[in-house]
Motif scaffolding. Structure first.
Motif, short mmCIF file in Angstrom:
data_model
loop_
_atom_site.label_atom_id
_atom_site.label_comp_id
_atom_site.label_asym_id
_atom_site.label_seq_id
_atom_site.Cartn_x
_atom_site.Cartn_y
_atom_site.Cartn_z
N ALA A 374 21.45 -1.63 -3.45
CA ALA A 374 22.60 -2.03 -2.64
C ALA A 374 23.90 -1.45 -3.20
O ALA A 374 24.78 -1.02 -2.43
CB ALA A 374 22.68 -3.55 -2.57
N HIS A 375 24.04 -1.43 -4.52
CA HIS A 375 25.26 -0.87 -5.13
C HIS A 375 25.35 0.63 -4.87
O HIS A 375 26.44 1.16 -4.57
CB HIS A 375 25.25 -1.15 -6.63
CG HIS A 375 26.53 -0.81 -7.31
ND1 HIS A 375 26.74 0.41 -7.92
CD2 HIS A 375 27.68 -1.52 -7.48
CE1 HIS A 375 27.96 0.44 -8.43
NE2 HIS A 375 28.55 -0.72 -8.19
N SER A 376 24.21 1.33 -4.95
CA SER A 376 24.21 2.76 -4.68
C SER A 376 24.56 3.03 -3.22
O SER A 376 25.35 3.95 -2.91
CB SER A 376 22.84 3.35 -5.01
OG SER A 376 22.80 4.73 -4.75
N ASN A 377 24.00 2.24 -2.31
CA ASN A 377 24.34 2.39 -0.89
C ASN A 377 25.81 2.11 -0.63
O ASN A 377 26.44 2.76 0.22
CB ASN A 377 23.48 1.46 -0.05
CG ASN A 377 22.02 1.88 -0.02
OD1 ASN A 377 21.69 3.05 -0.25
ND2 ASN A 377 21.13 0.95 0.25
N PHE A 378 26.37 1.14 -1.35
CA PHE A 378 27.78 0.83 -1.17
C PHE A 378 28.66 1.98 -1.64
O PHE A 378 29.65 2.33 -1.00
CB PHE A 378 28.14 -0.45 -1.93
CG PHE A 378 29.59 -0.81 -1.85
CD1 PHE A 378 30.14 -1.31 -0.68
CD2 PHE A 378 30.42 -0.63 -2.94
CE1 PHE A 378 31.49 -1.63 -0.61
CE2 PHE A 378 31.76 -0.94 -2.88
CZ PHE A 378 32.30 -1.45 -1.70
N ILE A 379 28.29 2.58 -2.78
CA ILE A 379 29.06 3.73 -3.26
C ILE A 379 29.01 4.86 -2.25
O ILE A 379 30.03 5.52 -1.96
CB ILE A 379 28.52 4.19 -4.63
CG1 ILE A 379 28.81 3.13 -5.69
CG2 ILE A 379 29.11 5.53 -5.02
CD1 ILE A 379 28.23 3.45 -7.05
N GLU A 380 27.83 5.11 -1.68
CA GLU A 380 27.70 6.16 -0.67
C GLU A 380 28.59 5.85 0.54
O GLU A 380 29.32 6.74 1.03
CB GLU A 380 26.24 6.29 -0.23
CG GLU A 380 26.06 7.33 0.88
CD GLU A 380 24.68 7.26 1.51
OE1 GLU A 380 24.37 8.13 2.35
OE2 GLU A 380 23.92 6.33 1.19
#
Length: 459
Positions: A374-380
């Motif tokens: 979820a954190h990686s998707n948010f950064i993207e």
């Protein structure tokens, strides 16, 4: 003449499709008050807490768990029991004494008895203490599981709300695209009639306009589906009179509020706050108490009792003549050998306790993976949104320049159509980026453990 008929056919087709897109053929009937007014995201969340099916079912599960808590505590609470019997038995034995003494009967053909007794367990081999701890742990586990249900439901409502806003924005983007293409078609027709452009340019403009209409229809359909989905999550039963569009209006808009959280902090919060992990930890402790309860089978059971009893007299056939009095005592039960029943229960409880520990470790790893994803998707999503900040302005300026060059005769129709397509794509991409940012942030909040209010664990 053929050219005029062709133009008329295109215009008629455009008008018909536009009316079909704008038509609302579903009458509004049986609409609740909360659906008749525009809804903010907070309104939807409040409605979901009251009406969402998953939350309501979870509340029922919570009530059932409280019933289990009462059952578990029962062993530590005194039991008050009333009894009563009546018996008719004509198999009477009479003792014949030597004459002249009369015969003696020690039993009557009818007798009755009754009483009330209070029984309190004194020692159960550790099962009383274990039951009290299990009752507390069961209640806390049920509360944490309900918190997880609420968090999931509210996250679904948030994402569904953003889906409606996205679909509405996409409708606006596609309508703006159709207006641009329709204007380009009219300009091209005027130039064709003036003899400055060939017939090919008119056909290309008509094709571009026709290709844009399915995208508008698709956006409208996505809007309908998104509204139906949100209404379902809010617990609204759609009347059969509503065929397509439901009267659901929203006041929110897609935005991108600044949000910063580092991955280590997110992981720490998730491990500390996720209700699913807390519930599984309580379940592990429950398995430990189950093991202690199973071991109590090796120990004796002692109860104290006291009460008052009545019975019919054994020396009179008058049923109204009774004997009564107080009684009290202790009773002990100890299965010296129970056919390995207790041993089997201990073995089962020990294995399930070890399994519960493995489940806690596994869930902690899966939660960590969920947070990282979820954190990686948010950064993207944040980076994509940042990359689109000025793209729409640039695309609008490029279209303006393409039109100016076309008017000056230095540009081509392909340049104008390409610039219009780029503008539509830029608008659509920005709207999608705003939606993805908000939706991914909602899912990140859920992964961290911020998705729902905490229930009261102190009651």
């Amino acid at each position: 003449m053929l050219m005029v008929n062709h133009r008329s056919l295109v215009v008629a087709l455009f008008v018909a499709v536009a009316r079909l897109c704008a038509a609302d053929t579903s009458p509004v009937a049986n609409v609740p008050d909360w659906l008749a007014k525009p809804l903010s995201l907070s309104d939807c969340l409040d409605l979901a807490l009251k009406q969402n099916s998953a939350i309501l079912k979870g509340n029922s599960d919570l009530e059932a768990a409280h019933g289990v808590v009462l059952q578990t505590r029962a062993i530590a609470i005194p039991r008050l029991r009333a009894t009563g019997t009546y018996e008719f038995n004509n198999a009477i034995e009479t003792l014949q004494l030597p004459p002249p003494a009369p015969s003696v009967t020690f039993q009557q053909d009818q007798n009755w008895s009754g009483g009330i007794r209070l029984v309190q367990s004194i020692y159960e081999g550790g099962r009383i203490r274990s039951s009290l701890k299990s009752a507390r742990l069961s209640r806390e586990e049920a509360l944490y599981r309900q918190e997880a249900v609420i968090a999931d439901a509210l996250t679904e409502v948030r994402v569904a709300y953003y889906d409606i806003l996205l679909a509405a924005e996409q409708i606006g983007v596609q309508e703006a695209s159709i207006k641009l293409l329709a204007r380009e078609l009219e300009d091209t027709r005027r130039r064709f009639e003036a003899g400055t452009v060939p017939r090919f340019n008119v056909l290309r403009a008509e094709v571009e306009l026709a290709n844009a209409r399915p995208r508008l229809l698709h956006a409208k359909n996505e809007h309908r589906i998104a509204r139906n989905n949100l209404a379902n999550l809010l617990g609204y039963n759609l009347p059969k009179e509503i065929r397509e569009d439901i009267p659901l209006r929203l006041t929110g808009r897609l935005d991108a509020e600044p949000y910063e959280i580092e991955l280590p902090a997110a992981l720490g919060r998730a491990i500390a706050r996720r209700p699913e992990l807390a519930a599984l930890r309580k379940a592990e402790l429950l398995r430990k108490e189950t093991l202690a309860s199973a071991r109590s089978g090796y120990q004796p059971s002692v109860q104290a009792f006291g009460g008052y009893g009545w019975r019919s007299s054994q020396f009179s056939n008058d049923l109204s003549r009774d004997v009564s009095g107080w009684n009290a005592g202790l009773q002990l039960n100890w299965d010296i050998f129970d056919g390995f029943l207790s041993r089997g229960k201990v073995q089962e409880a020990r294995a399930l306790y070890k399994k519960a520990a493995y489940e806690v470790e596994d869930l902690a790893r899966r939660i960590e993976l969920e947070v990282r994803t979820a954190h990686s998707n948010f950064i993207e999503a944040r980076e994509v949104l940042a990359s689109q900040q000025k793209v729409v302005e640039q695309a609008e300026e490029a279209l303006r320049l393409a039109n100016a060059r076309a008017d000056a005769g230095t540009g081509t129709q392909l340049d104008v159509l390409g610039a219009q397509t780029a503008l539509t794509e830029a608008r659509s991409t920005r709207v999608q980026a705003l939606h993805d940012y908000d939706a991914v942030r909602a899912r990140l909040d859920r992964a961290i453990g911020n998705g729902a209010p905490q229930l009261d664990h102190e009651k």
